[in-house]
Design a protein around this motif. Sequence first.
Motif, PDB file in Angstrom:
ATOM      1  N   PHE A 139      42.905  33.306  23.594  1.00  0.00           N
ATOM      2  CA  PHE A 139      41.479  33.342  23.912  1.00  0.00           C
ATOM      3  C   PHE A 139      41.309  33.517  25.412  1.00  0.00           C
ATOM      4  CE2 PHE A 139      42.722  28.869  24.031  1.00  0.00           C
ATOM      5  CZ  PHE A 139      42.217  28.431  25.245  1.00  0.00           C
ATOM      6  N   VAL A 140      40.100  33.878  25.803  1.00  0.00           N
ATOM      7  CA  VAL A 140      39.749  33.982  27.214  1.00  0.00           C
ATOM      8  C   VAL A 140      38.633  32.973  27.475  1.00  0.00           C
ATOM      9  CG1 VAL A 140      38.074  35.850  26.856  1.00  0.00           C
ATOM     10  CG2 VAL A 140      39.123  35.548  29.085  1.00  0.00           C
ATOM     11  N   VAL A 141      38.664  32.359  28.659  1.00  0.00           N
ATOM     12  CA  VAL A 141      37.653  31.387  29.055  1.00  0.00           C
ATOM     13  C   VAL A 141      36.620  32.089  29.933  1.00  0.00           C
ATOM     14  CG1 VAL A 141      37.242  29.215  30.273  1.00  0.00           C
ATOM     15  CG2 VAL A 141      39.345  29.517  28.956  1.00  0.00           C
ATOM     16  N   VAL A 142      35.336  31.870  29.627  1.00  0.00           N
ATOM     17  CA  VAL A 142      34.240  32.480  30.381  1.00  0.00           C
ATOM     18  C   VAL A 142      33.381  31.393  31.004  1.00  0.00           C
ATOM     19  CG1 VAL A 142      32.078  33.787  30.173  1.00  0.00           C
ATOM     20  CG2 VAL A 142      34.166  34.625  29.069  1.00  0.00           C
ATOM     21  N   ASP A 143      33.226  31.468  32.315  1.00  0.00           N
ATOM     22  CA  ASP A 143      32.329  30.587  33.073  1.00  0.00           C
ATOM     23  C   ASP A 143      30.988  31.294  33.161  1.00  0.00           C
ATOM     24  OD1 ASP A 143      30.869  29.441  35.292  1.00  0.00           O
ATOM     25  OD2 ASP A 143      32.732  28.531  35.972  1.00  0.00           O
ATOM     26  N   SER A 144      29.959  30.686  32.585  1.00  0.00           N
ATOM     27  CA  SER A 144      28.651  31.344  32.480  1.00  0.00           C
ATOM     28  C   SER A 144      27.686  30.957  33.602  1.00  0.00           C
ATOM     29  CB  SER A 144      28.018  30.999  31.125  1.00  0.00           C
ATOM     30  OG  SER A 144      27.745  29.610  31.038  1.00  0.00           O
ATOM     31  N   ARG A 145      28.183  30.284  34.642  1.00  0.00           N
ATOM     32  CA  ARG A 145      27.318  29.773  35.711  1.00  0.00           C
ATOM     33  C   ARG A 145      27.111  30.799  36.822  1.00  0.00           C
ATOM     34  NH1 ARG A 145      30.327  25.051  37.883  1.00  0.00           N
ATOM     35  NH2 ARG A 145      32.036  26.510  37.571  1.00  0.00           N
ATOM     36  N   SER A 146      26.268  30.429  37.760  1.00  0.00           N
ATOM     37  CA  SER A 146      25.963  31.285  38.912  1.00  0.00           C
ATOM     38  C   SER A 146      27.173  31.434  39.827  1.00  0.00           C
ATOM     39  CB  SER A 146      24.813  30.675  39.715  1.00  0.00           C
ATOM     40  OG  SER A 146      25.257  29.481  40.358  1.00  0.00           O
ATOM     41  N   THR A 147      27.091  32.374  40.759  1.00  0.00           N
ATOM     42  CA  THR A 147      28.167  32.568  41.734  1.00  0.00           C
ATOM     43  C   THR A 147      28.340  31.343  42.616  1.00  0.00           C
ATOM     44  OG1 THR A 147      27.862  34.958  41.702  1.00  0.00           O
ATOM     45  CG2 THR A 147      28.980  34.040  43.625  1.00  0.00           C
ATOM     46  N   ALA A 148      27.251  30.725  43.038  1.00  0.00           N
ATOM     47  CA  ALA A 148      27.356  29.510  43.865  1.00  0.00           C
ATOM     48  C   ALA A 148      28.080  28.406  43.110  1.00  0.00           C
ATOM     49  CB  ALA A 148      25.969  29.047  44.295  1.00  0.00           C
ATOM     50  N   SER A 149      27.792  28.253  41.823  1.00  0.00           N
ATOM     51  CA  SER A 149      28.476  27.245  41.008  1.00  0.00           C
ATOM     52  C   SER A 149      29.947  27.595  40.821  1.00  0.00           C
ATOM     53  CB  SER A 149      27.791  27.121  39.650  1.00  0.00           C
ATOM     54  OG  SER A 149      26.461  26.710  39.800  1.00  0.00           O
ATOM     55  N   TRP A 150      30.231  28.857  40.555  1.00  0.00           N
ATOM     56  CA  TRP A 150      31.610  29.345  40.413  1.00  0.00           C
ATOM     57  C   TRP A 150      32.402  29.028  41.675  1.00  0.00           C
ATOM     58  CZ3 TRP A 150      35.062  31.751  37.148  1.00  0.00           C
ATOM     59  CH2 TRP A 150      36.091  32.509  37.720  1.00  0.00           C
TER      60      TRP A 150
END
Length: 165
Positions: free
Chosen positions: A55-66
């Motif tokens: 599987f692949v993990v996706v972070d769905s947050r904003s760039t600042a949060s990333w």
Amino acid sequence: MVMTSPATATAVNSVLGVPPASPAAAAAYFGASLAFHADVSDVASALAADGDPGFVVVDSRSTASWDQGHIPGAVHLPTALIPEQAPRLLDPAVPVVTYCWGPGCNGATRAALALAQLGYQVKEMLGGFEYWAREGFAFETWEGGERRAADPLTAPVDDDADCGC
């Protein structure tokens, strides 16, 4: 000591005011829940194992949060950009695990919905980035790698300990 029958306990007990589902209904519900959710510890274990986790993990947050912190190897794909960028960044044959900030945020749920609507197999990681960090797993920031001590309220503090769940 006063003994009460189950019927009496149900009438006065807010936990049993609505009786539990039948075992068959409970098995169907909890089985379905596991088809939709993964927890932080299981995701971390699969990512740490040798080989492809499948599987692949996706972070769905904003760039600042990333930039503030994200799971190593995750794909940064804010929810609003999923329809436009998912086909370029994700293989539709590979299941996706979404996450956002934590249990108080439904961003991972919205991202999972958007991906499912595009035809991806998807699960939501319960606990999000908050519990990833609180359980002591390594993460990356815009400055580099970081790791915090495990919070004893969320995970065993011994790195080799298994929570038993």
